[in-house]
Design an enzyme around this catalytic site. Structure first.
Site, PDB file in Angstrom:
ATOM      1  N   GLY A 111       0.826  -1.202   0.000  1.00 40.25           N
ATOM      2  CA  GLY A 111       0.000   0.000   0.000  1.00 40.25           C
ATOM      3  C   GLY A 111       0.857   1.248   0.000  1.00 40.25           C
ATOM      4  O   GLY A 111       1.961   1.278  -0.559  1.00 40.25           O
ATOM      5  N   SER A 112       0.384   2.277   0.686  1.00 39.26           N
ATOM      6  CA  SER A 112       0.995   3.602   0.560  1.00 39.26           C
ATOM      7  C   SER A 112       2.380   3.736   1.160  1.00 39.26           C
ATOM      8  O   SER A 112       3.093   4.694   0.856  1.00 39.26           O
ATOM      9  CB  SER A 112       0.067   4.652   1.177  1.00 39.26           C
ATOM     10  OG  SER A 112      -1.133   4.743   0.434  1.00 39.26           O
ATOM     11  N   THR A 113       2.803   2.803   2.025  1.00 34.37           N
ATOM     12  CA  THR A 113       4.175   2.901   2.537  1.00 34.37           C
ATOM     13  C   THR A 113       5.190   2.751   1.407  1.00 34.37           C
ATOM     14  O   THR A 113       6.317   3.245   1.501  1.00 34.37           O
ATOM     15  CB  THR A 113       4.439   1.834   3.621  1.00 34.37           C
ATOM     16  OG1 THR A 113       4.119   0.545   3.095  1.00 34.37           O
ATOM     17  CG2 THR A 113       3.600   2.101   4.864  1.00 34.37           C
ATOM     18  N   PHE A 114       4.786   2.077   0.321  1.00 33.83           N
ATOM     19  CA  PHE A 114       5.686   1.881  -0.817  1.00 33.83           C
ATOM     20  C   PHE A 114       5.862   3.169  -1.621  1.00 33.83           C
ATOM     21  O   PHE A 114       6.804   3.288  -2.417  1.00 33.83           O
ATOM     22  CB  PHE A 114       5.143   0.775  -1.725  1.00 33.83           C
ATOM     23  CG  PHE A 114       6.168   0.189  -2.656  1.00 33.83           C
ATOM     24  CD1 PHE A 114       7.129  -0.702  -2.194  1.00 33.83           C
ATOM     25  CD2 PHE A 114       6.178   0.518  -3.999  1.00 33.83           C
ATOM     26  CE1 PHE A 114       8.076  -1.245  -3.043  1.00 33.83           C
ATOM     27  CE2 PHE A 114       7.123  -0.026  -4.865  1.00 33.83           C
ATOM     28  CZ  PHE A 114       8.075  -0.906  -4.378  1.00 33.83           C
ATOM     29  N   LYS A 115       4.983   4.140  -1.403  1.00 38.29           N
ATOM     30  CA  LYS A 115       5.087   5.417  -2.118  1.00 38.29           C
ATOM     31  C   LYS A 115       6.398   6.134  -1.811  1.00 38.29           C
ATOM     32  O   LYS A 115       6.838   6.992  -2.584  1.00 38.29           O
ATOM     33  CB  LYS A 115       3.908   6.317  -1.752  1.00 38.29           C
ATOM     34  CG  LYS A 115       2.561   5.814  -2.282  1.00 38.29           C
ATOM     35  CD  LYS A 115       1.397   6.651  -1.764  1.00 38.29           C
ATOM     36  CE  LYS A 115       0.069   6.153  -2.313  1.00 38.29           C
ATOM     37  NZ  LYS A 115      -1.103   6.859  -1.752  1.00 38.29           N
TER      38      LYS A 115
END
Length: 581
Positions: free
Chosen positions: A294-298
């Site tokens: 999810g958004s932690t990979f951003k």
């Protein structure tokens, strides 16, 4: 005359027979004394000699401060000569409470007609010297003991998945017990001596003694005080959110040292026979679980865009939705926030913003940075292990080919791929420490007790992945996420915490995603300008009224973890107020 001749012939034949027999005997004696002598001597000595294997002491495991977590202690095995057992039922009634073995199982063993039997129930058969003394004081005929060693886990379930365990048959399972088994177990010794006909050692007999070489000790990177607090906080979170599972990692971003690593559900190494449940609590989720980040990979997409000069924080875009070929991708709140800047897009975790950054980078450059940050080549089916010194590390799953436009868009905001928690910890540590990827590890040093405690320090691999300037800009933007965006619940007065939340839908085995079920996470570091600690927490399928997100569930837990880390590591609060750009 004829009779005398026959008599003489018989005497000659008999004489020749005895001469031939004598020659055979002489020949055999000569053969034995020359050709067979050495072999027969070896066989004879084998009958005269007793040899015993001397078991080495398994190495001790300590935390980074020298506190003993695991050590080997003297123990005994209780056994019985069943031919001397008079009343199996009476024996079992007395022995059961001391051995912790049900009476019916003891009766079955003691009722055998002959032979020697160990009084054991599965892996439960070694007792402490105190228990052994209590058993011997019962004075039960035929009951005896012999020495052994047992592994003692001083803190019970603390750091169970990091430590692993050694079972009663001396087999290492999981954790550093398994990973460093060849160093910990040492080398057996031998003792042999000559005996007389009664089995007693001959005082003048040849004796050979090869002492055992004790196993080496491990000094872990784990801080047992912080580990205790992380376990406590994670347990509370599991109960509060009625979650299926959870994992947390606290690391030093400069050295790659893991200061704490905990999982739920867990087990107790000191009672593994009753608490180790394969398929339920045996997985070290921090290194073995694979899920959409999810958004932690951003954070990876953001760092790549800044490094390539493609991120312009004050440029604006229309949030809410973006079409990629035949697919429309929405922001997590479905409607967006209207016309906002890319800086605000980072703070608010806009999927649209990161799709646009991914498109600007293009598939080749994004793939390159994903690889640089330690996840591996996304064009392969599986990712790359960090190489952490724990068993069963997984790699993550990728597309196995060059990305289509819709896959590039999804990857840019952490969807459609699977990674592990430890991969993310290593990647974000590179942001925290100024752009250097450092191999995570849980063993700090190896100590050789046989060489006056000589220490071999662990030197992890490292490599530069982005510039200091890029890392500093990402840190400031992630500080803004905590101050103004989705990570507000992780903020702690007096400390500049930076980080990113993640809310990932859980894939369904039948395809698509499970409605209303999420894997929520937070990863961050502090202090933002010069990080001393990285914190990661992920909670699987929490139950929250109104829906669970990384910001509402994982961020508050991360705040607690940061607070305890600051206390244990003596990280003082700042004295002035700082703001993000």
């Amino acid at each position: 005359m004829e009779k005398n001749k026959n008599s003489q012939l018989r005497s000659l034949v008999i004489g020749l027979f005895f001469i031939l027999l004598f020659m055979v005997i002489i020949g055999r004696l000569l053969w034995i004394q020359t050709v067979d002598a050495s072999d027969l001597r070896r066989k004879a000595e084998a009958n005269w000699r007793i040899s015993k294997v001397l078991e080495p002491r398994r190495g001790t495991i300590m935390d980074r401060n020298g506190n003993v977590l695991v050590q080997s202690m003297p123990a005994y095995v209780i056994a019985a000569d069943v031919s001397l057992v008079k009343d199996p039922h009476a024996y079992a009634k007395k022995l059961s409470p001391l051995l912790g073995i049900p009476e019916d199982k003891l009766v079955a063993k003691l009722s055998k007609k002959k032979g020697q039997v160990e009084l054991r129930d599965g892996n439960n058969y070694k007792v402490s010297p105190q228990t052994r003394d209590q058993i011997m004081k019962l004075g039960l005929d035929g009951i005896y003991s012999y020495p052994a060693t047992m592994r003692v886990y001083m803190e019970g379930p603390l750091a169970a998945h990091v430590l692993g365990f050694v079972n009663m048959d001396n087999q290492a399972t999981g954790g550093v017990e398994q990973r460093y088994d060849s160093l910990l177990r040492g080398q057996p010794g031998t003792w042999s001596f000559q005996k007389d006909a009664n089995g007693w050692k001959l005082s003048g007999g040849v004796e050979k003694f090869q002492p055992p070489r004790d196993g080496k000790n491990l000094i872990l990177t784990i801080d047992n005080r912080l580990q205790y607090e992380v376990e406590r906080i994670l347990e509370q979170a599991m109960r509060r959110y009625q979650a299926k599972a959870a994992t947390a990692v606290v690391a030093n971003p400069d050295t790659g040292e893991i200061l704490a690593m905990a999982n739920r559900p867990t087990f107790d190494p000191s009672r593994y026979a009753k608490t180790w449940k394969p398929g339920i609590n045996t997985t070290n989720l921090a290194v073995s679980s694979q899920f959409e980040p999810g958004s932690t990979f951003k954070i990876v997409t953001l760092a790549a865009a800044i490094e390539e000069g493609l991120f312009h924080p004050d440029d604006t875009f229309s949030s809410g939705a973006i079409r990629v070929k035949d697919r429309e991708i929405h922001d997590w709140n479905e409607t967006g926030w209207g016309e906002i800047s890319f800086r605000q897009g980072v703070y608010l975790s806009s999927n649209v913003a990161f799709v646009m950054l991914g498109q600007a980078l293009g598939a080749d450059r994004l793939e390159t940075y994903i690889d640089k940050f330690g996840f591996g080549r996304i064009t392969a089916q599986k990712g790359r292990k960090t190489g952490i010194d724990l068993p069963a590390e997984e790699r993550g799953y990728f597309y196995g080919r060059s990305l289509y436009p819709s896959e590039l868009a999804a990857t840019a905001f952490g969807q459609g791929i699977s990674v592990t928690p430890i991969q993310q910890v290593a990647a974000v540590s590179a942001i925290a420490n100024g752009g250097k990827w450092v191999q995570p590890h849980v063993v700090r040093a190896i100590q050789d007790p046989g060489r006056h405690g000589k220490m071999q320090m662990i030197r992890p691999r490292s490599r530069k992945v982005i510039s200091d300037r890029t890392a500093a800009e990402v840190r400031q933007l992630l500080r803004g996420v905590v101050m103004y965006g989705t990570g507000k619940e992780a903020d702690l007065p007096g400390y500049d915490i930076a980080g990113k939340t993640g809310t990932a839908q859980k894939p369904s085995p039948r395809g698509g995603y499970i409605p209303g079920e999420y894997h929520v996470s937070f990863i961050g570091f502090a202090p933002a300008d010069h990080p001393k600690v990285v914190v990661y927490v992920a909670i699987d399928a929490p139950t929250v009224s109104g829906g669970a997100t990384g910001g509402t569930v994982a961020a508050p837990v991360a705040k607690e973890l940061f607070q305890k880390a600051f206390q244990v590591l003596h990280i003082l609060p700042r004295t002035s107020t700082k703001t993000a750009p």
